[in-house]
Motif scaffolding. Structure first.
Motif, PDB file in Angstrom:
ATOM      1  N   ASN A 149       0.839  -1.203   0.000  1.00  0.00           N
ATOM      2  CA  ASN A 149       0.000   0.000   0.000  1.00  0.00           C
ATOM      3  C   ASN A 149       0.872   1.249   0.000  1.00  0.00           C
ATOM      4  OD1 ASN A 149       0.642   0.732   2.635  1.00  0.00           O
ATOM      5  ND2 ASN A 149      -1.204  -0.196   3.495  1.00  0.00           N
ATOM      6  N   GLU A 150       0.214   2.388  -0.188  1.00  0.00           N
ATOM      7  CA  GLU A 150       0.974   3.630  -0.376  1.00  0.00           C
ATOM      8  C   GLU A 150       1.872   3.950   0.820  1.00  0.00           C
ATOM      9  OE1 GLU A 150       1.566   5.691  -2.846  1.00  0.00           O
ATOM     10  OE2 GLU A 150       0.458   4.347  -4.141  1.00  0.00           O
TER      11      GLU A 150
ATOM     12  N   SER B 181       5.677   4.315   0.484  1.00  0.00           N
ATOM     13  CA  SER B 181       6.286   5.582   0.839  1.00  0.00           C
ATOM     14  C   SER B 181       7.508   5.362   1.728  1.00  0.00           C
ATOM     15  CB  SER B 181       5.242   6.473   1.507  1.00  0.00           C
ATOM     16  OG  SER B 181       5.747   7.095   2.639  1.00  0.00           O
TER      17      SER B 181
ATOM     18  N   LEU C 152       2.106  12.092  -1.681  1.00  0.00           N
ATOM     19  CA  LEU C 152       1.339  13.157  -1.041  1.00  0.00           C
ATOM     20  C   LEU C 152       2.022  14.506  -1.255  1.00  0.00           C
ATOM     21  CD1 LEU C 152       0.587  11.438   2.389  1.00  0.00           C
ATOM     22  CD2 LEU C 152      -1.071  11.899   0.582  1.00  0.00           C
TER      23      LEU C 152
ATOM     24  N   PRO D  34      -9.799  28.531  -3.363  1.00  0.00           N
ATOM     25  CA  PRO D  34     -10.365  27.289  -3.890  1.00  0.00           C
ATOM     26  C   PRO D  34     -10.067  27.104  -5.384  1.00  0.00           C
ATOM     27  CG  PRO D  34     -11.946  28.305  -2.435  1.00  0.00           C
ATOM     28  CD  PRO D  34     -10.788  29.269  -2.562  1.00  0.00           C
ATOM     29  N   LEU D  35      -9.989  28.202  -6.144  1.00  0.00           N
ATOM     30  CA  LEU D  35      -9.662  28.092  -7.567  1.00  0.00           C
ATOM     31  C   LEU D  35      -8.226  27.624  -7.751  1.00  0.00           C
ATOM     32  CD1 LEU D  35     -11.302  31.324  -9.059  1.00  0.00           C
ATOM     33  CD2 LEU D  35     -12.199  29.001  -9.048  1.00  0.00           C
TER      34      LEU D  35
ATOM     35  N   ALA E 122      -6.591  25.837  -5.556  1.00  0.00           N
ATOM     36  CA  ALA E 122      -6.592  24.437  -5.112  1.00  0.00           C
ATOM     37  C   ALA E 122      -7.114  23.509  -6.204  1.00  0.00           C
ATOM     38  CB  ALA E 122      -7.441  24.291  -3.843  1.00  0.00           C
ATOM     39  N   LYS E 123      -8.125  23.977  -6.935  1.00  0.00           N
ATOM     40  CA  LYS E 123      -8.701  23.191  -8.022  1.00  0.00           C
ATOM     41  C   LYS E 123      -7.654  22.919  -9.109  1.00  0.00           C
ATOM     42  CE  LYS E 123     -12.701  24.110 -10.623  1.00  0.00           C
ATOM     43  NZ  LYS E 123     -13.962  24.888 -10.796  1.00  0.00           N
TER      44      LYS E 123
ATOM     45  N   GLU F  86      -5.112  20.398  -7.755  1.00  0.00           N
ATOM     46  CA  GLU F  86      -5.669  19.047  -7.720  1.00  0.00           C
ATOM     47  C   GLU F  86      -5.817  18.449  -9.109  1.00  0.00           C
ATOM     48  OE1 GLU F  86      -9.353  19.076  -5.603  1.00  0.00           O
ATOM     49  OE2 GLU F  86      -8.793  17.073  -4.891  1.00  0.00           O
ATOM     50  N   ASP F  87      -6.294  19.241 -10.060  1.00  0.00           N
ATOM     51  CA  ASP F  87      -6.518  18.720 -11.406  1.00  0.00           C
ATOM     52  C   ASP F  87      -5.223  18.196 -12.014  1.00  0.00           C
ATOM     53  OD1 ASP F  87      -9.163  19.159 -11.262  1.00  0.00           O
ATOM     54  OD2 ASP F  87      -9.265  20.762 -12.740  1.00  0.00           O
TER      55      ASP F  87
ATOM     56  N   GLN G 183      -3.899  15.007  -9.619  1.00  0.00           N
ATOM     57  CA  GLN G 183      -4.674  13.767  -9.671  1.00  0.00           C
ATOM     58  C   GLN G 183      -4.290  12.937 -10.895  1.00  0.00           C
ATOM     59  OE1 GLN G 183      -8.770  13.373 -10.266  1.00  0.00           O
ATOM     60  NE2 GLN G 183      -9.009  11.873  -8.630  1.00  0.00           N
TER      61      GLN G 183
ATOM     62  N   GLN H 243      -1.908  12.867  -4.186  1.00  0.00           N
ATOM     63  CA  GLN H 243      -3.000  13.390  -3.380  1.00  0.00           C
ATOM     64  C   GLN H 243      -2.534  14.641  -2.638  1.00  0.00           C
ATOM     65  OE1 GLN H 243      -5.962  11.889  -3.685  1.00  0.00           O
ATOM     66  NE2 GLN H 243      -4.899  10.510  -5.076  1.00  0.00           N
ATOM     67  N   VAL H 244      -3.488  15.487  -2.310  1.00  0.00           N
ATOM     68  CA  VAL H 244      -3.178  16.770  -1.680  1.00  0.00           C
ATOM     69  C   VAL H 244      -3.572  16.768  -0.205  1.00  0.00           C
ATOM     70  CG1 VAL H 244      -3.749  19.231  -1.677  1.00  0.00           C
ATOM     71  CG2 VAL H 244      -3.481  18.011  -3.851  1.00  0.00           C
ATOM     72  N   ILE H 245      -2.617  17.072   0.676  1.00  0.00           N
ATOM     73  CA  ILE H 245      -2.952  17.328   2.076  1.00  0.00           C
ATOM     74  C   ILE H 245      -3.168  18.821   2.233  1.00  0.00           C
ATOM     75  CG2 ILE H 245      -2.234  17.192   4.494  1.00  0.00           C
ATOM     76  CD1 ILE H 245      -0.538  14.917   3.931  1.00  0.00           C
ATOM     77  N   LEU H 246      -4.325  19.165   2.785  1.00  0.00           N
ATOM     78  CA  LEU H 246      -4.720  20.558   2.860  1.00  0.00           C
ATOM     79  C   LEU H 246      -4.224  21.200   4.149  1.00  0.00           C
ATOM     80  CD1 LEU H 246      -6.519  22.779   1.575  1.00  0.00           C
ATOM     81  CD2 LEU H 246      -8.396  21.859   2.931  1.00  0.00           C
TER      82      LEU H 246
ATOM     83  N   VAL I  23       4.774   8.130   8.679  1.00  0.00           N
ATOM     84  CA  VAL I  23       4.566   7.047   7.725  1.00  0.00           C
ATOM     85  C   VAL I  23       4.893   5.709   8.369  1.00  0.00           C
ATOM     86  CG1 VAL I  23       5.339   6.055   5.544  1.00  0.00           C
ATOM     87  CG2 VAL I  23       4.972   8.503   5.726  1.00  0.00           C
TER      88      VAL I  23
ATOM     89  N   ILE J 158     -15.238  22.434  -4.637  1.00  0.00           N
ATOM     90  CA  ILE J 158     -14.595  23.364  -3.717  1.00  0.00           C
ATOM     91  C   ILE J 158     -14.796  24.816  -4.128  1.00  0.00           C
ATOM     92  CG2 ILE J 158     -12.304  23.465  -4.755  1.00  0.00           C
ATOM     93  CD1 ILE J 158     -11.165  23.237  -1.937  1.00  0.00           C
TER      94      ILE J 158
ATOM     95  N   GLU K 173     -11.156  21.062   9.404  1.00  0.00           N
ATOM     96  CA  GLU K 173      -9.747  21.289   9.708  1.00  0.00           C
ATOM     97  C   GLU K 173      -9.545  21.808  11.117  1.00  0.00           C
ATOM     98  OE1 GLU K 173      -8.020  23.907   6.846  1.00  0.00           O
ATOM     99  OE2 GLU K 173      -6.204  22.706   7.048  1.00  0.00           O
TER     100      GLU K 173
ATOM    101  N   VAL L 149      -5.687  16.626   6.832  1.00  0.00           N
ATOM    102  CA  VAL L 149      -6.771  16.361   5.889  1.00  0.00           C
ATOM    103  C   VAL L 149      -6.237  16.179   4.468  1.00  0.00           C
ATOM    104  CG1 VAL L 149      -8.835  17.351   4.821  1.00  0.00           C
ATOM    105  CG2 VAL L 149      -8.414  17.673   7.272  1.00  0.00           C
ATOM    106  N   ILE L 150      -6.569  15.034   3.839  1.00  0.00           N
ATOM    107  CA  ILE L 150      -6.301  14.882   2.412  1.00  0.00           C
ATOM    108  C   ILE L 150      -7.550  15.317   1.660  1.00  0.00           C
ATOM    109  CG2 ILE L 150      -5.708  13.339   0.519  1.00  0.00           C
ATOM    110  CD1 ILE L 150      -4.302  11.555   2.323  1.00  0.00           C
ATOM    111  N   LEU L 151      -7.349  16.234   0.736  1.00  0.00           N
ATOM    112  CA  LEU L 151      -8.477  16.838   0.046  1.00  0.00           C
ATOM    113  C   LEU L 151      -8.838  16.046  -1.203  1.00  0.00           C
ATOM    114  CD1 LEU L 151     -10.296  19.381  -0.153  1.00  0.00           C
ATOM    115  CD2 LEU L 151      -8.501  20.388  -1.549  1.00  0.00           C
TER     116      LEU L 151
ATOM    117  N   ASN M  96     -11.492  16.783  -4.145  1.00  0.00           N
ATOM    118  CA  ASN M  96     -12.528  17.635  -4.735  1.00  0.00           C
ATOM    119  C   ASN M  96     -12.976  16.990  -6.037  1.00  0.00           C
ATOM    120  OD1 ASN M  96     -14.090  19.965  -5.430  1.00  0.00           O
ATOM    121  ND2 ASN M  96     -12.398  20.572  -6.772  1.00  0.00           N
TER     122      ASN M  96
ATOM    123  N   LYS N 179     -14.626  10.444 -10.314  1.00  0.00           N
ATOM    124  CA  LYS N 179     -13.519  10.947  -9.505  1.00  0.00           C
ATOM    125  C   LYS N 179     -13.658  10.536  -8.040  1.00  0.00           C
ATOM    126  CE  LYS N 179     -11.126  14.990 -11.280  1.00  0.00           C
ATOM    127  NZ  LYS N 179     -10.776  16.396 -10.983  1.00  0.00           N
TER     128      LYS N 179
ATOM    129  N   TYR O 162     -10.772   8.852  -5.746  1.00  0.00           N
ATOM    130  CA  TYR O 162     -10.305   9.412  -4.483  1.00  0.00           C
ATOM    131  C   TYR O 162     -10.450   8.408  -3.348  1.00  0.00           C
ATOM    132  CZ  TYR O 162      -9.088  14.133  -5.821  1.00  0.00           C
ATOM    133  OH  TYR O 162      -8.454  15.216  -6.358  1.00  0.00           O
TER     134      TYR O 162
ATOM    135  N   GLN P 213      -5.381   3.660  -0.157  1.00  0.00           N
ATOM    136  CA  GLN P 213      -3.957   3.389  -0.375  1.00  0.00           C
ATOM    137  C   GLN P 213      -3.092   4.193   0.582  1.00  0.00           C
ATOM    138  OE1 GLN P 213      -3.749   4.238  -4.492  1.00  0.00           O
ATOM    139  NE2 GLN P 213      -4.086   2.135  -5.154  1.00  0.00           N
TER     140      GLN P 213
END
Lengths: 328, 328
Positions: free
Chosen positions: A48-49, A53, A61, A75-76, A78-79, A82-83, A86, A91-94, B50, B69, B82, B92-94, B96, B103, B107, B113
């Motif tokens: 697993n990840e 890792s 991450l 948020p824009l 962040a979008k 993420e796009d 992904q 993956q993104v930790i916020l 980890v 988001i 948060e 937090v892993i986000l 969106n 999607k 996620y 994973q």
């Protein structure tokens, strides 16, 4: 899903040996390695990840540090982040610090503990360079940033001032963004330079943050200190919309009696009445390009441009007199 | 920072043995365990997150699944999530999904994973119950949800309809939220029930999503299909603000000629002109309480209430006639 135990059983070896082989933490004979390799293939085993890792010393991450997620600009960003990520399996930790620098340090420690492969930071933080995790700075910029993506503040400040100048201003108020934000300072510099060059006097009102509550207070202050104001250059759309609200309460018509220009082009700026004239910042692109650069950095790819400055443009809508057409 | 190698050296044992002891993956003598224990204490050794996650089979990561988001409602939920989790040392892993269910599944796999300790999901997804990771559903709700925090849609729909009824409506249009969202259906049900009980006729206009672009199209459709509309009950503030914008283009005065009520109470609804009358949903509280419940679930604490329904209230502002005072 097969486990490390299944691999060990099939290979006829102990779990400890398989673990040693995978982690490279001790001696494992060539023969044992071959058996493990065969068993892994046969079982289609994938750790697993978390295990991966630990094994690879890199996770999938990415830590994302944002100043204020309730400010619609971020948020824009962040979008966009993420796009891109992904697609690459990251993956993104916020980490939303809500304009609190103490929190930024806590998040950076947490990112490190979670073994993130890289950090994207939209936060002005002096400590960020101390870690050796690959980092790309988004939107905000200071002298010691090595990798960064942001948009052109000097151009933006100039465009905003020029739009206001076209509207025959008699009493201009410039709202300065928070002093701690370098980019807001650059923008202000460019606004001031452009107004001075045109020999148009103006008053400065300072704002303390980009938080909605603070923007509302600043808007009240503008009308209190400058009751004859007929033009406002705002450091964000939130500030501009707060000014529009306050103008409404004072019975002041926009743009006839008061013209106002925002900055950012957040989604809602198209929907307010009248529609807000503003400087469009490519928030999504800042996030997307930043993630792309970080990915290259993590994977030791060649980075042609360490600092990317994206162009901005004037969104002509309805809050600036004469439609805010830029000076030719 | 001391490593597992340092622990092994000090204990006079192999790394493999120390690793076996920590992971519980094989036989380690009592004597060896004691030496390892002493070495760990002496060195003040702490495995990184980890390694710890692998060891404890649980990480300090929480997956957060959001539908969109850039809809200002969800950053508020995320902020609540948060704020609670950071106090408890969780990150937090986000995720969106931008209203794309494919999607969501990607996620969920990625969360698994990464060995997340729990999931907070604000997404309507049939697959979510298949995983055995502790999950609390936020905001959205369907029949098979075991743990969830959301606000009271029946109350909200009733409050919205009552506010509009007070304004002497002649031609009511109700905009229905997306059919796929159970909560939007409950809200609609309550709006329709309240209007029918008052024997006030209305027309329905369907909307396809809560995305800004779709809200704008729906607003255009409302005026096209119902040019004499004088009252709109919207399924979100975004829809209501889009209606206000469209009314402005048609030269229709709010609230005199057209009253409109939103839903959510997103930050910007206080700032638009006129200020939007709306139903306040406790978005931050939904996130905060949901995170609190998930934390209890992860730590096998007793959960008094598996489904928490938070109350909503009417925010009387300026877009409903008669100030939208609720019927006593």
């Amino acid at each position: 899903m097969p486990t490390i135990k299944d691999v060990a059983n099939l290979a006829g070896l102990s779990v400890a040996t398989v673990s040693r082989a995978m982690n490279g933490t001790g001696y494992v004979s060539e023969k044992a390695r071959e058996k493990i390799h065969q068993a892994i293939n046969e079982l289609n085993y994938s750790p697993n990840e978390v295990a991966r890792s630990l094994y690879q010393k890199k996770s999938k991450l990415i830590g994302l540090l944002l100043p204020d997620i309730s400010n619609p600009f971020f948020p824009l960003v962040a979008k966009g982040v993420e796009d891109f990520l992904q697609k690459k399996g990251y993956q993104v930790i916020l980490g939303n610090i809500q304009e609190d620098n103490e929190k930024a340090n806590e998040y950076l420690r947490a990112f490190e503990q979670n073994n993130v492969a890289g950090i994207l930071s939209a936060v002005e933080n002096k400590n960020r360079t101390q870690s050796n995790i690959p980092t790309v700075v988004l939107d905000r910029i200071d002298q010691d940033v090595e990798y960064g993506v942001y948009s052109d503040d000097l151009q933006g400040g100039e465009l905003a001032a020029e739009a206001i100048l076209k509207g025959d201003p008699k009493k201009v108020v410039v709202i300065a963004g928070p002093e701690s934000v370098t980019r807001a300072r650059d923008r202000l510099l460019s606004v001031e330079y452009t107004l001075k060059k045109a020999q148009v006097p103006y008053a400065l009102v300072k704002s303390t943050s980009f938080l909605l509550e603070d923007a509302t207070l600043t808007a009240k202050q503008v009308f209190l200190e400058h009751p004859t104001v007929d033009s406002v250059i705002a450091p964000s759309d939130t500030h501009a919309i707060a000014i529009m609200q306050e103008a409404y309460h004072h019975g002041v018509k926009i743009p006839e009696q008061l013209q106002v220009i925002g900055y950012d082009d957040i989604p809602i700026s198209k929907l307010v009445v009248p529609r807000l004239t503003t400087i469009h910042q490519p928030a999504y692109q800042v996030g997307y390009k930043g993630a792309e650069m970080l990915f290259a950095l993590i994977n030791d790819q060649f980075i042609e441009q360490k600092k990317i400055i994206l162009p901005v443009h004037l969104e002509e809508r309805e809050t600036v007199r004469n439609g805010g057409t830029p000076i030719e």
